[in-house]
Design an enzyme around this catalytic site. Sequence first.
Site, mmCIF file in Angstrom:
data_model
loop_
_atom_site.group_PDB
_atom_site.id
_atom_site.type_symbol
_atom_site.label_atom_id
_atom_site.label_comp_id
_atom_site.label_asym_id
_atom_site.label_seq_id
_atom_site.Cartn_x
_atom_site.Cartn_y
_atom_site.Cartn_z
ATOM 1 N N SER A 112 1.144 -1.081 -0.024
ATOM 2 C CA SER A 112 0.304 -0.012 -0.215
ATOM 3 C C SER A 112 1.026 1.292 0.358
ATOM 4 O O SER A 112 0.267 2.406 -0.602
ATOM 5 C CB SER A 112 -0.867 0.233 1.269
ATOM 6 O OG SER A 112 -1.546 -1.303 1.703
ATOM 7 N N HIS A 136 -0.819 -2.676 -7.675
ATOM 8 C CA HIS A 136 -1.546 -2.245 -5.807
ATOM 9 C C HIS A 136 -3.212 -2.184 -6.702
ATOM 10 O O HIS A 136 -3.924 -1.419 -6.798
ATOM 11 C CB HIS A 136 -0.879 -0.383 -5.635
ATOM 12 C CG HIS A 136 -1.711 -0.396 -4.066
ATOM 13 N ND1 HIS A 136 -2.741 1.146 -3.828
ATOM 14 C CD2 HIS A 136 -1.963 -0.939 -3.418
ATOM 15 C CE1 HIS A 136 -2.653 1.109 -3.054
ATOM 16 N NE2 HIS A 136 -2.775 -0.658 -2.316
ATOM 17 N N GLU A 166 -3.440 0.084 -8.749
ATOM 18 C CA GLU A 166 -2.233 1.414 -9.594
ATOM 19 C C GLU A 166 -1.335 0.573 -9.797
ATOM 20 O O GLU A 166 -0.737 -0.377 -9.687
ATOM 21 C CB GLU A 166 -2.133 2.044 -8.069
ATOM 22 C CG GLU A 166 -3.330 3.342 -7.796
ATOM 23 C CD GLU A 166 -3.191 3.508 -5.968
ATOM 24 O OE1 GLU A 166 -4.074 4.959 -6.480
ATOM 25 O OE2 GLU A 166 -2.546 3.697 -5.648
ATOM 26 N N ASN A 179 -5.070 6.465 -2.079
ATOM 27 C CA ASN A 179 -5.025 6.458 -0.846
ATOM 28 C C ASN A 179 -3.673 8.204 -0.998
ATOM 29 O O ASN A 179 -4.235 8.442 0.569
ATOM 30 C CB ASN A 179 -3.114 5.503 -0.521
ATOM 31 C CG ASN A 179 -3.977 3.833 -0.136
ATOM 32 O OD1 ASN A 179 -5.221 4.178 -0.384
ATOM 33 N ND2 ASN A 179 -3.430 3.062 -0.089
HETATM 34 N N1 LIG Z 1 -5.422 -4.065 3.851
HETATM 35 C C1 LIG Z 1 -6.014 -3.737 2.637
HETATM 36 O O1 LIG Z 1 -6.856 -2.881 2.755
HETATM 37 C C2 LIG Z 1 -4.615 -3.958 1.814
HETATM 38 C C3 LIG Z 1 -4.599 -3.058 0.509
HETATM 39 C C4 LIG Z 1 -4.281 -3.105 -0.529
HETATM 40 C C5 LIG Z 1 -2.803 -3.594 -0.226
HETATM 41 N N2 LIG Z 1 -2.485 -3.708 0.873
HETATM 42 C C6 LIG Z 1 -0.775 -4.692 0.803
HETATM 43 O O2 LIG Z 1 -1.069 -5.718 0.786
HETATM 44 C C7 LIG Z 1 -0.158 -6.053 1.740
HETATM 45 C C8 LIG Z 1 -1.420 -8.419 2.336
HETATM 46 O O3 LIG Z 1 -1.766 -6.903 3.981
HETATM 47 P P1 LIG Z 1 -2.883 -7.739 4.502
HETATM 48 O O4 LIG Z 1 -3.859 -7.132 4.922
HETATM 49 O O5 LIG Z 1 -3.784 -8.652 3.022
HETATM 50 O O6 LIG Z 1 -2.062 -7.934 5.415
HETATM 51 P P2 LIG Z 1 -3.016 -10.005 5.893
HETATM 52 O O7 LIG Z 1 -2.016 -9.438 7.419
HETATM 53 O O8 LIG Z 1 -3.201 -9.673 6.187
HETATM 54 O O9 LIG Z 1 -1.877 -10.570 5.051
HETATM 55 C C9 LIG Z 1 -0.695 -10.921 4.879
HETATM 56 C C10 LIG Z 1 -0.530 -12.190 5.036
HETATM 57 O O10 LIG Z 1 0.831 -12.665 4.484
HETATM 58 C C11 LIG Z 1 1.541 -13.750 5.757
HETATM 59 N N3 LIG Z 1 2.975 -14.016 5.251
HETATM 60 C C12 LIG Z 1 3.813 -13.232 6.143
HETATM 61 N N4 LIG Z 1 5.289 -13.973 5.790
HETATM 62 C C13 LIG Z 1 5.035 -14.065 4.846
HETATM 63 C C14 LIG Z 1 6.474 -14.660 3.951
HETATM 64 N N5 LIG Z 1 7.729 -14.348 4.401
HETATM 65 N N6 LIG Z 1 6.053 -15.397 2.765
HETATM 66 C C15 LIG Z 1 4.624 -15.435 2.763
HETATM 67 N N7 LIG Z 1 3.330 -14.911 3.545
HETATM 68 C C16 LIG Z 1 3.991 -14.330 4.462
HETATM 69 C C17 LIG Z 1 0.987 -13.594 7.191
HETATM 70 O O11 LIG Z 1 1.107 -14.840 7.345
HETATM 71 C C18 LIG Z 1 -0.172 -13.581 6.381
HETATM 72 O O12 LIG Z 1 -1.340 -14.333 5.801
HETATM 73 C C19 LIG Z 1 0.623 -5.847 2.423
HETATM 74 O O13 LIG Z 1 1.705 -5.047 1.987
HETATM 75 C C20 LIG Z 1 -0.328 -4.486 2.363
HETATM 76 O O14 LIG Z 1 0.431 -2.705 2.751
HETATM 77 C C21 LIG Z 1 -3.649 -3.580 1.737
#
Ligand SMILES: NC(=O)c1ccc[n+]([C@@H]2O[C@H](COP(=O)([O-])OP(=O)(O)OC[C@H]3O[C@@H](n4cnc5c(N)ncnc54)[C@H](O)[C@@H]3O)[C@@H](O)[C@H]2O)c1
Length: 291
Positions: free
Chosen positions: A123, A144, A156, A195
């Site tokens: 993000s 993104h 994005e 964002n």
């Molecule tokens: N939550 C949102 O609204 C949103 C929106 C857009 C982008 N993002 C981005 O997406 C990414 C994930 O966010 P999220 O909300 O899904 O997080 P989340 O915490 O729900 O999920 C992350 C997952 O990654 C796993 N993980 C950690 N280390 C790992 C590794 N080395 N190998 C494989 N898996 C691993 C964890 O076990 C977890 O299940 C982040 O970079 C975030 O910035 C999030």
Amino acid sequence: MKIEDVKKIVVVGAGNMGHQISLQCAIFGFKVVCTDVKEEVLKKAEAFVDKYLPGRVEKGKMTADQAKQIRANISFSSNLQEACKDADYVIEAILEILDLKRKVFADLDKWCPPHTILATNSSFIVSSRIADATKRPGKVCNLHFFNPALVMKLVEVVQGPHTSDETIQISMDLCKKIEKVPVHLKKEVDGFLLNRIFRAIAREAQWILEMGVASVEDIDKACVYGAGHPMGPFRLNDLTGIDLSYIMGMEAFRATGDRSQLPTPSLVEKYVKGEYGEKTGKGWYDYTKKK
Ligand SMILES: NC(=O)c1ccc[n+]([C@@H]2O[C@H](COP(=O)([O-])OP(=O)(O)OC[C@H]3O[C@@H](n4cnc5c(N)ncnc54)[C@H](O)[C@@H]3O)[C@@H](O)[C@H]2O)c1
């Protein structure tokens, strides 16, 4: 390479974003391996898919045969190295922690074939902070998605100074193939495009709360009924994760030195208490009473 050469996609991280990105790609015909380090997260992701697809059939959105084919397109694994062997495109969606992402990208670079594009769904973290952990910076970019990834159309596609035009073209084409609407950011900028706009709104909403001007509920109501937003900034924050907002605020402060980017005291309190929003049952709102 062209989009026609992209057959297999690996998604790293099966959390909030990863499992839905995986399913979206599988729906549009890609072979997808959805990976995570945690078995329980993978089980949850698989259970989601096994509930989602029959639900779509029931609603008449797809045939049972289509659902069967989509289900066959997606598999779940904790063995990232194995999954990467013949990957054409990787989408990383792990925790928003730079060092962790750099480590994963270094591994992906070792484990994937030379042609594979490595994209981050971060993000906030621009891919130039990650690309040099690999020997293929031209094939690294930001892709993104927005939450929930099955529903939100916008993606994005951010081009860093290292990212090749070919990587951007394939990434834009990939988004179109999975029926998303990609926008091309020609330069890296903190917070990307939407964002940056949302962050300004969320920050203002949180300071209005901090100053005791209005309640969480009323600030949300103002945005919904006055500005036509589908949900207010606090409800949205509960959906996207208060933990993510905290990390993003701290990162923005580190990157810019601008104190106004720091999370507000109320947000820090929620973060410290582990009240991250819907995923923990409590955030700005209480979800424990909701079914
Ligand atoms: N939550 C949102 O609204 C949103 C929106 C857009 C982008 N993002 C981005 O997406 C990414 C994930 O966010 P999220 O909300 O899904 O997080 P989340 O915490 O729900 O999920 C992350 C997952 O990654 C796993 N993980 C950690 N280390 C790992 C590794 N080395 N190998 C494989 N898996 C691993 C964890 O076990 C977890 O299940 C982040 O970079 C975030 O910035 C999030």
